[in-house]
Design an enzyme around this catalytic site. Structure first.
Site, PDB file in Angstrom:
ATOM      1  N   ARG A 143       0.839  -1.185   0.000  1.00 50.57           N
ATOM      2  CA  ARG A 143       0.000   0.000   0.000  1.00 50.57           C
ATOM      3  C   ARG A 143       0.886   1.250   0.000  1.00 50.57           C
ATOM      4  NH1 ARG A 143      -5.623  -0.705   0.324  1.00 50.57           N
ATOM      5  NH2 ARG A 143      -5.502   1.536   0.132  1.00 50.57           N
ATOM      6  N   LYS A 187       7.592 -12.844   1.763  1.00 56.37           N
ATOM      7  CA  LYS A 187       7.352 -13.411   0.425  1.00 56.37           C
ATOM      8  C   LYS A 187       8.566 -13.199  -0.483  1.00 56.37           C
ATOM      9  CE  LYS A 187       2.578 -12.458   1.257  1.00 56.37           C
ATOM     10  NZ  LYS A 187       1.547 -11.422   1.267  1.00 56.37           N
TER      11      LYS A 187
END
Ligand code: IMP
Length: 827
Positions: free
Chosen positions: A563, A674
């Site tokens: 974001r 990730k």
């Protein structure tokens, strides 16, 4: 037994394909019988749907068996309540978890289709904003894989997170109509349907025992309809249920309006009820005034608790003695915290329990996960609005607060300030309910999502609560599912890994440690590099398709995707890009690694400063990418509409992962995990889970810079160096700021990015960008040098992957199960 199928006279065997032909037959059956299509004329979208239905057929039998075992073994059930589930796509995940990926691939190929094309037909289920929602989705995968008797509960938003386009470099939002073509992954159920009350008034009465009781009457009611999505565990036949509620008007059209001749009123009333599940809210600091958001929260909580009660009562009727031994409820942030007064209301007003008993049940049932350190992000509702929308809940919250403050007073007699600070009700011109305080008081466990985050919760944000409730606060470092984030997203790396260390890592991520043995194996390193290059080419194609920019796959892919927010400091990254640009222009002879700097992420539609940051990034790209003096050495890319599917392409292709939030602001982060799991090296601050990544991978395999959380806190209070003095003293930084201020990236308009420049130069910048900039630039220099040594870089990349075991969401869920929910794993 009228109305029920007798076990003896029908075959209840689930669909269980034993051959490729079985799969093909089932797919074609769906094309014809359910879609009414001639198979010879079926296209990608028809075959995708038929394939999805085939996966659903396989899951259904397993799902029924799973649900039955919960009843047969009288298991304690876990309810994970979340206003967001950022699921992404389901097809490949289902194929992998059902263990039939290769068979299905062959089946569709034999039918004349390409599996990747079919997967592209699926819309992302973007029912979440970012980390919190994706965490919930990863947790569902781990819950299923660890065979935990659990359910996810949330809202089936008709519109997920908005669709982001870039027009002239500006973010433009449009609705995400993900259900336009329906979704094959859900069961749209007719039952159970529950009525949820809003507004109305309270009327008190004495029951037959003379006790004072309350009725909530004259309410406006909305129906909650369940939609179920099955979540398969990894190759274990366990399928858990995610139940998402849709709002429907309580009557097709309200007859009261008709009787008054008000047809339009009747339609409006229906539309207004159904608005509740229409759209996911983006994060916004001004939620307090938004009645619809409160209604969403209560709507899904009230429906969920009727479902929980229905299930509980099947075995225990109205004896609530065993409730908290049978039911554990995890609140994902405060969004579902209205569940605490709701369970109190059900136990007091509907079931007739006394306060002490009801409260005891509540506090043994609920556990709360906090996700933020920023006080302004803590949810508050005005007392006025709560009184209007949920009058009975307001009364109960006041009562909870009274009981709670009585206990605080006993422990700290005369400490009025402490009382005021801990109260669930915030006093002031506008009285507000602090939902975090309600969640802490009503839960037996409060957890942070990384070690540092929990420490800061205990020592700063909720210090007085930690002192009052020793032992209630605990840490559960977030995790990510290795099924989606390595096996699915990075098939080439997964195969390489499994070929060398076996495939147990898929459910036991610590097994990746065995890769350390190959970190110096020349042949293995070469293969590792080839896999990375292949993944970078895949991302390069996506960039070319989406942005029309050609990038060199041999350049360093330096990536920041998340974001857009000031605390995440995309601006800091921008300043480095400009510094690098200047350096390449001034010193073309220098041995600087070619870089492709990639951004992606959405800014909240009302967060104008974040949107201006997007515009700055795209504007820098406009200048840099077209500068002939730069050639291929530097590219700046902003990929529009970041979502889970895009992340699955980006993560495996990254060389460098930017995790550069101001220390003490990012609770955990999961993007950091990730990237590392896919072999990117991290450049990061000592914030959130970065610290734990550092502990795992070792300081020689990560690039750490900047202030610690304690130093940042000190700087905010003492301002030891002003941003302006940094600009004056450091010519590189001075030149970077000058170039933004003289309009180099805004067609000569020096005022255009003024609000960003003002923030950067303010002594009160809460995110302290300038104070970390020198350290960041120096660290980026180390990154440059490290990348030049390709062998060493590859070694570090392998060691990052090898040491990511801790960050599997299986580990996180195991801890929740054992330490908070007290349910067996793999039971
Ligand atoms: P629910 O738990 O009532 O939502 O039902 C979900 C599924 O659990 C049903 O479709 C059944 O397959 C199974 N189920 C429901 N009630 C029972 C029961 O009393 N015994 C065994 N299985 C049940």
């Amino acid at each position: 037994m009228a109305g029920k199928v007798r076990k003896t006279n029908v075959c209840t065997e689930p669909f269980c394909p034993t051959s490729i032909d079985d799969l093909k037959k089932n797919i074609l059956h769906h094309v014809m019988s359910f879609q009414g299509r001639d198979p010879e004329r079926a296209g990608n979208s028809d075959i995708y749907k038929a394939l999805a239905y085939t996966m659903r057929d396989i899951m259904t039998g397993k799902w029924i068996e799973t649900q039955k075992t919960y009843y047969e073994k009288e298991k304690k059930r876990v309810y994970y309540l979340s206003l967001e589930f950022l699921i992404g796509r389901s097809l490949s995940n289902a194929m992998i978890n059902l263990g039939i990926y290769n068979e299905v691939k062959i089946a569709v190929e034999e039918l004349g289709f390409d599996l990747n094309d079919l997967a592209e037909e699926e819309e992302d289920a973007a029912l979440g904003n970012g980390g919190l929602g994706r965490l919930a989705a990863c947790f569902m995968d781990s819950i299923a894989t660890l065979k935990i008797p659990a359910y996810g509960y949330g809202i089936r938003y008709e519109y997920g997170l908005f669709y982001q386009q870039l027009i002239d470099g500006y973010q433009i939002e449009s609705p995400d109509n993900w259900l336009r073509h329906g979704t094959p992954w859900e069961f749209d159920r007719k039952l159970p349907v529950f009525s949820v009350q809003f507004y109305g008034r309270l009327s008190s009465y004495q029951d037959e025992n003379g006790s004072f009781r309350v009725r909530w009457v004259d309410t406006e009611d909305v129906m909650a309809i369940p939609c179920d999505i099955m979540i398969p565990g990894y190759k274990n036949d366990h399928v858990v249920n995610m139940r998402l509620w849709t709002a429907r008007a309580s009557r097709e059209l309200d007859l009261n309006f008709f009787s008054r001749g008000d047809y339009i009123g009747a339609v409006q009333s229906k539309v207004s009820s159904e608005t509740i599940s229409k759209v996911l809210y983006p994060p916004d600091h001004n939620l307090a005034g938004q009645e619809l958001r409160l209604k969403q929260q209560y709507f899904f909580v009230a429906a969920t608790f009727q479902d929980i009660m229905r299930r509980y009562k099947k075995k225990e009727n109205s004896n609530f003695d065993k409730f908290s031994n049978r039911v554990a409820v995890q609140l994902n942030d405060t969004h579902p915290a209205i569940a605490i007064p709701e369970l109190m209301r059900l136990l007091l007003d509907v079931e007739g329990l006394n306060w002490e008993k009801a409260w005891n049940i509540c506090t043994h049932t609920f556990a709360y996960t906090n996700h933020t350190l920023m006080p302004e992000a803590l949810e508050k509702w005005t007392v006025e609005m709560m009184g209007k929308v949920l009058p009975r809940h307001l009364e109960i919250i006041f009562e909870i607060n009274k009981h709670f403050l009585d206990l605080v007073k006993m422990q700290y007699p005369g400490d009025v300030n402490r009382l005021r600070a801990m109260s669930i009700i915030e006093e002031g011109d506008v009285k507000k309910i602090r939902m975090a305080h309600l969640a802490i008081v009503g839960s037996h466990s409060v957890n942070g999502v990384a070690e540092l985050h929990t420490k800061l919760l205990k020592n700063n944000l909720f210090k007085s609560f930690h002192e009052f409730y020793p032992g209630k606060f605990n840490s559960k470092t977030n995790g990510i599912t290795p099924r989606r984030w390595l096996k699915l997203a990075n098939p080439a790396l997964s195969t390489l890994i499994s070929d060398h260390i076996g495939s147990d890592w898929v459910t036991d991520l610590d097994k990746l440690r065995d890769l350390e043995n190959f970190a110096d194996d020349t042949e293995f390193c070469k293969q590792w590099q080839e896999v990375k290059l292949g993944n970078k080419k895949r991302l390069a194609s996506l960039i070319e398709k989406e942005c029309g920019i050609v990038v060199n796959p041999h350049a360093m892919f330096d990536v920041q995707v998340k974001r857009i927010h000031e605390y995440k400091r995309q601006l800091l990254n921008c300043l480095h890009v400009i510094a690098l640009y200047h350096r390449m222009l001034r010193h073309p002879e220098e041995n600087l690694v070619p870089r492709c700097i990639i951004f992606a992420g959405k800014a909240a539609p009302t967060y104008w400063k974040a949107k201006l940051i997007v515009k700055l990034i795209t504007s820098i790209g406009e200048v840099v990418n077209k500068d002939p003096r730069i050639g291929e050495k530097l590219r700046v890319v902003f990929l529009p509409n970041y979502n889970v599917s895009q992340a699955e392409v980006i993560m495996p292709a990254a060389d460098l992962s930017e995790q550069i939030s101001t220390a003490g602001t990012e609770a955990s982060g999961t993007g950091n995990m990730k990237f590392s799991l896919n072999g990117a090296l991290t450049i990061g601050t000592l914030d959130g889970a970065n610290i734990e990544i550092l502990e795992e991978v070792g300081e020689e395999n990560i690039f750490i810079f900047g202030m610690t959380a304690a130093e940042a806190e000190y700087e905010r209070l003492n301002v030891s160096r002003s941003p302006r003095s940094i600009c004056d003293e450091n010519s590189v930084i001075g030149a970077v700021m000058d170039s933004i201020q003289n309009g180099s990236f805004s067609r000569g308009d020096g005022e255009f990015f003024r609000p960003l420049v003002d923030s950067l130069l303010s002594e009160h910048d809460p995110y302290l960008l300038m104070l970390d900039l020198e350290s960041y630039l120096e660290c980026q220099g180390r990154v440059n040098d490290a990348f030049l040594d390709h062998q060493q870089w590859t070694r570090k990349s392998i060691l990052n992957v090898a040491r990511m075991g801790k960050f599997s969401s299986d580990r996180t869920i195991r801890q929740y199960a054992e330490e908070i929910w007290r349910v067996p794993v793999n039971g």
